[in-house]
Design a protein around this motif. Structure first.
Motif, PDB file in Angstrom:
ATOM      1  N   VAL A 116       0.850  -1.199   0.000  1.00 47.25           N
ATOM      2  CA  VAL A 116       0.000   0.000   0.000  1.00 47.25           C
ATOM      3  C   VAL A 116       0.888   1.251   0.000  1.00 47.25           C
ATOM      4  CG1 VAL A 116      -1.682   1.298   1.373  1.00 47.25           C
ATOM      5  CG2 VAL A 116      -1.914  -1.174   1.140  1.00 47.25           C
ATOM      6  N   GLY A 117       2.000   1.176   0.752  1.00 44.08           N
ATOM      7  CA  GLY A 117       2.934   2.309   0.796  1.00 44.08           C
ATOM      8  C   GLY A 117       3.407   2.694  -0.599  1.00 44.08           C
ATOM      9  N   HIS A 150      -2.558   6.823   8.668  1.00 36.81           N
ATOM     10  CA  HIS A 150      -1.501   5.836   8.876  1.00 36.81           C
ATOM     11  C   HIS A 150      -0.109   6.441   8.629  1.00 36.81           C
ATOM     12  CE1 HIS A 150       0.850   2.130   7.958  1.00 36.81           C
ATOM     13  NE2 HIS A 150       0.180   1.747   9.035  1.00 36.81           N
ATOM     14  N   ASP A 196      -7.462   7.742   6.426  1.00 34.72           N
ATOM     15  CA  ASP A 196      -7.757   6.311   6.399  1.00 34.72           C
ATOM     16  C   ASP A 196      -9.272   6.118   6.271  1.00 34.72           C
ATOM     17  OD1 ASP A 196      -5.091   5.968   6.908  1.00 34.72           O
ATOM     18  OD2 ASP A 196      -5.338   5.290   8.982  1.00 34.72           O
TER      19      ASP A 196
HETATM   20  C1  LIG Z   1      -4.102   2.052   7.015  1.00 31.14           C
HETATM   21  C2  LIG Z   1      -2.825   1.428   6.526  1.00 31.14           C
HETATM   22  N1  LIG Z   1      -2.288   1.879   5.395  1.00 31.14           N
HETATM   23  C3  LIG Z   1      -1.146   1.355   4.916  1.00 31.14           C
HETATM   24  C4  LIG Z   1      -0.493   0.347   5.560  1.00 31.14           C
HETATM   25  C5  LIG Z   1       0.807  -0.161   4.999  1.00 31.14           C
HETATM   26  O1  LIG Z   1       0.561  -1.236   4.191  1.00 31.14           O
HETATM   27  P1  LIG Z   1       1.766  -1.889   3.364  1.00 31.14           P
HETATM   28  O2  LIG Z   1       2.592  -2.648   4.327  1.00 31.14           O
HETATM   29  O3  LIG Z   1       1.088  -2.736   2.357  1.00 31.14           O
HETATM   30  O4  LIG Z   1       2.509  -0.739   2.755  1.00 31.14           O
HETATM   31  C6  LIG Z   1      -1.016  -0.188   6.723  1.00 31.14           C
HETATM   32  C7  LIG Z   1      -0.309  -1.304   7.397  1.00 31.14           C
HETATM   33  O5  LIG Z   1      -0.610  -1.821   8.382  1.00 31.14           O
HETATM   34  C8  LIG Z   1      -2.212   0.380   7.237  1.00 31.14           C
HETATM   35  O6  LIG Z   1      -2.708  -0.046   8.387  1.00 31.14           O
END
Ligand SMILES: Cc1ncc(COP(=O)(O)O)c(C=O)c1O
Length: 413
Positions: A116-117, A150, A196
């Motif tokens: 997601v990052g 986040h 979020d």
């Molecule tokens: C709301 C939210 N966004 C993004 C992330 C990060 O996800 P990723 O590890 O796939 O980058 C998290 C991870 O826990 C999250 O809780």
């Protein structure tokens, strides 16, 4: 100007969290390493202790689904672990299939990334640079970040500031949010909110209100619905899409996680039009300069997407809801997110040291839970974070809550 010697936000954060972070590592109340796992039961590597875990965010238990597991296994026989080229050059057909299925689930063109990052990093610079055709920026963007967004968004502040100013606001304060957005619009800038959908501590973002403000002030909303993915919404499209009645809003950019309830790993970003998607695939940094998702990840996500596209997803969502309802019948009334549809609960403790000791006691009695402390939650508001799954047994919940209540009494709080 602040110099390194004066310290920066990260130095200050580490300094403030160091005492309790050092303690939780020292007494072994986190970083549990397991050698075996069966459903929610794990066996710790060194001690051989069996524990029920309430840590994984795989809320629907899809990591154990045999269809998803065998899709991942057979994909390795076909292609190996990876096709090591940026996707702009060449990629296996299954990547297109996955993106198409996700687009169908969300109802908007969707592109996958390894995390997601990386979705954030792919899209936000293009948005700020006024390169996404459906998201025209007037003059300059002004980013308005929810204070509880986040960490993967918060850390991008320096990147966002290359395109426009950043203001942090508490999105639960509706009047303040509207005031900030309207001032930004009055100054001739384009307001872009970042928040979020479901927060990582289980709070719910005001999705409908944010979209209404985006319409009123010609702005856009970037919503990270990592925790809301799969557990809610039509075809598991997530909390934000549920709030929008399943209709993708033209002023929305949505990120979803494939690594939590979805049952695989990776992230996905949805945009309004195929033209926006094309810009992401041609110009976003992680797409053109980064490697692809691992092959078994894509295959697993594709099998999980089939489940989302069938009615089975609603049965899974219902089963999760009934576990949450059971927890709420049994938990203390001051539990954070009590009676929420989100499967994250916080057993409130307050002081960090006490929360760490309680988590250690839970561990000794066979329960793996997360002790959530600053900077994840405000200082002095530590809690035991419980991630519920549809695969938890009711007796596990009874035993956990009974053990928590005994540990709390022992602490005299
Ligand atoms: C709301 C939210 N966004 C993004 C992330 C990060 O996800 P990723 O590890 O796939 O980058 C998290 C991870 O826990 C999250 O809780």
């Amino acid at each position: 100007m602040t110099t390194i010697a004066d310290g920066n936000w990260l130095n200050r954060r580490i300094e403030k969290s160091k005492p309790h972070q050092d303690l939780v590592w020292k007494i072994g109340a986190n970083d549990f390493v397991f050698s075996e796992k069966s459903g929610k039961k794990v066996t710790l590597s060194v001690s051989g202790q069996e524990m029920i875990e309430f840590m994984s965010c795989s809320y629907l238990g899809l990591e154990d689904d045999s269809r998803i597991r065998s899709a991942a296994k057979s994909s390795i026989d076909l292609y190996g672990m990876t096709f090591a080229a940026a996707r702009t050059r060449m990629r296996p057909e299954m990547t297109t299939t996955l993106d198409n299925k996700l687009s169908q689930i969300i109802g908007a063109p969707t592109t996958t990334f390894s995390t997601v990052g990386l979705c954030h990093l792919a899209v936000l610079p293009l948005l700020g640079a006024n390169e996404l055709p459906s998201y025209t920026i007037k003059n300059q963007p002004h980013w308005i970040i929810d204070q509880t967004s986040h960490a993967s968004i918060q850390v991008l502040r320096g990147i966002l500031e290359q395109f426009g100013k950043v203001t942090r606001v508490n999105f639960q304060d509706a009047a303040r949010l509207k005031q900030v957005i309207s001032e930004v619009a009055k100054n001739g800038k384009t307001p872009i909110t970042l928040s979020d959908g479901v927060g990582s501590m289980g709070g719910l973002g005001p999705v409908r209100e944010i979209m209404t403000l985006a319409e009123e002030f010609s702005g856009y909303a970037y919503i990270d619905d990592a925790h809301g993915t799969s557990i809610m919404g039509p075809n598991g499209a997530g909390y934000a899409m549920q709030e929008l009645g399943g209709n993708y809003h033209p002023r929305l950019i949505l990120t979803s996680s494939l690594a939590k309830a979805f049952g695989s790993t990776g992230g996905a970003v949805s945009v309004y039009s195929a033209e926006d998607e094309e810009v992401i695939r041609k110009y976003s940094n992680p797409y053109i300069f980064g490697g692809p998702l691992a092959i078994p990840t894509v295959a697993a996500a594709s099998a999980a997407a089939d489940i989302h596209l069938s009615d089975e997803i609603y049965k899974l969502q219902d089963e999760l809801n009934s576990i949450c309802e059971y927890f709420d019948m049994k938990c203390p009334p001051d539990t954070i997110n009590f009676e929420s549809k989100v499967p994250i609960r916080g057993l409130f403790v307050g002081e960090e040291e006490i929360a760490i000791r309680i988590n250690k006691e839970l561990m000794l009695q066979g329960f793996a839970c997360t002790v959530a402390m600053y900077p994840t939650v405000p200082f002095g508001q530590a809690m035991i974070r419980i991630a519920l799954s549809r695969t938890h047994y009711r007796r596990d919940i009874d035993n956990l809550l009974h053990t928590f209540s005994k540990a709390v009494s022992k602490e005299g709080i």
